[in-house]
Design an enzyme around this catalytic site. Structure first.
Site, mmCIF file in Angstrom:
data_model
loop_
_atom_site.group_PDB
_atom_site.id
_atom_site.type_symbol
_atom_site.label_atom_id
_atom_site.label_comp_id
_atom_site.label_asym_id
_atom_site.label_seq_id
_atom_site.Cartn_x
_atom_site.Cartn_y
_atom_site.Cartn_z
ATOM 1 N N CYS A 78 0.839 -1.205 0.000
ATOM 2 C CA CYS A 78 0.000 0.000 0.000
ATOM 3 C C CYS A 78 0.869 1.248 0.000
ATOM 4 C CB CYS A 78 -0.915 -0.006 1.227
ATOM 5 S SG CYS A 78 -2.005 1.431 1.353
ATOM 6 N N CYS A 110 0.856 3.909 5.457
ATOM 7 C CA CYS A 110 1.838 2.856 5.150
ATOM 8 C C CYS A 110 3.187 3.421 4.713
ATOM 9 C CB CYS A 110 1.265 1.927 4.086
ATOM 10 S SG CYS A 110 -0.154 0.970 4.692
#
Length: 379
Positions: free
Chosen positions: A306, A311
């Site tokens: 991601c 992230c």
């Protein structure tokens, strides 16, 4: 002039799923689309700027809750929901019907409407189709919903038939009460439970009224997934191809894919933000319960595949620490990721439809996500 226009662009040759565009007073977006839920004119823990950053084009607000606080007249004085919450994209409001029937244990249904109790303090309240539509007219969303009875599951055929008849009559009353058809699109809601003949009957009666779009209700009220899929299959064939179809209250990845396969254009659900606040993330390899001790020294991203803000900047170990410490920043980080994940999933679904390979995509996604269903394409 209608407030919205649906443009069907392509149907997947492999699955029959639809790729299209929905034109609204606050922007055009591609479908199928997932709509983040902002119950009280806010998607919990996230700013409108963050929603825009992750690619959200349309969000929800809840008529029942905003009716109680701050009141629809205050929102109207502010210039409507878009100005009130500083959101430039499209907004959809539900009718409040689901909350009336789910939050109040004591209620009385009559032909006129529903008498029930405020879930906060027990004060007596009354909601009718005219009141619901009036509140939604004041809130000013681009898409608004008919006031319907949200029946329980399971229910007898007799109960459901009476409920469907009332929902149809209420839809007609709401349509007559609607003041802003040129700026707000009112959708009819198809009920009928698990009974094919009632789904067909309700859909056909609502289509006769010529709503700008149609919702499928009575799903996600406790029924098994196979029953929910059949409810969709019973309904969709009787809905017009040139108008949008909205499946209410559905938001798990498998349900989004399977709903698109069945011809659904719009989805919403509180699931991604609700489970985020308890520390559960949707990732490309399945759900991650970040509170688990295995992540205590895991200094990798929440989802290695991601590219969202969460992230790119934070580790599982740090997010676990925040969630365990009940820090709101941890809830924000997981909420951001989960919504980004579903919005990105919808883009992948749209691409698969355009390339006539949605069934292949389903099989690949389910295998990677860890969803076990009978048969490789047992939808």
């Amino acid at each position: 002039m209608l407030a919205i226009k649906y443009e069907l662009i392509h149907e997947c040759k492999q699955s029959g799923a639809r790729y299209g565009k929905l034109h609204t007073p606050h922007g055009t977006f591609e479908t199928p689309v997932f709509m983040p839920v902002g119950t009280l004119a806010t998607v919990k823990t996230l700013s409108p700027e963050e929603l825009d950053q992750m690619g959200a084009k349309i969000i929800l607000a809840n008529t029942y809750h905003l009716w109680l606080q701050p009141g629809e007249k205050i929102v109207e004085e502010a210039g409507g929901l878009h100005k009130f919450e500083n959101w430039g994209g499209a907004i959809l409001t539900d009718s409040g019907g689901f909350q009336v029937f789910s939050l109040s244990k004591l209620r009385e249904i009559t032909e006129e409407g529903v008498t029930f109790r405020d879930h906060r303090n027990g004060a007596p309240l009354f909601m009718s189709p005219e009141i619901s539509i009036g509140v939604q007219n004041s809130l000013g969303a681009d898409i608004i919903m008919s006031f319907d009875e949200c029946p329980p599951y399971p229910a007898t055929f007799e109960y459901m038939k009476n409920s469907v008849d009332r929902t149809i009559r209420w839809a007609e009353r709401g349509k007559k009460a609607h003041k802003n058809p040129e700026t707000q699109a009112l959708f009819g809601i198809v009920q009928g439970g698990e009974f094919p003949e009632l789904r067909k009957y309700c859909a056909e009666k609502l289509v006769e009224m010529d709503f700008p779009g149609y919702s499928i209700g009575g799903v996600s009220v406790g029924e098994p997934k196979d029953v929910a899929r059949k409810m969709i299959e019973y309904t969709v064939p009787y809905l017009p191809k040139d108008k949008p179809r909205y499946l209410m209250g559905v938001g798990s990845p498998d349900d989004l894919i399977d709903g698109a396969i069945r011809g659904i254009d719009m989805f919403d659900c509180v699931l991604p933000t609700r489970i985020a606040r308890h520390g559960t993330a949707m990732t490309s390899v399945g759900r991650v319960v970040i509170k688990n001790k295995v992540y205590e020294r895991d200094f990798t991203p929440l989802d290695p595949n991601c590219d969202c803000y969460t992230c790119k900047n934070y580790t599982r170990s740090y997010i676990r620490h925040l969630i365990k410490a009940n820090e709101s920043f941890g809830q924000r980080l997981v909420s951001y990721h989960n919504l980004h994940f579903l919005i990105n999933l919808m883009e992948q679904i749209r691409e698969a439809i355009r390339n006539d390979r949605l069934l292949d995509f389903r099989e690949e996604f389910f295998e990677q996500y860890g969803i076990n269903l009978p048969g490789s394409r047992g939808f």
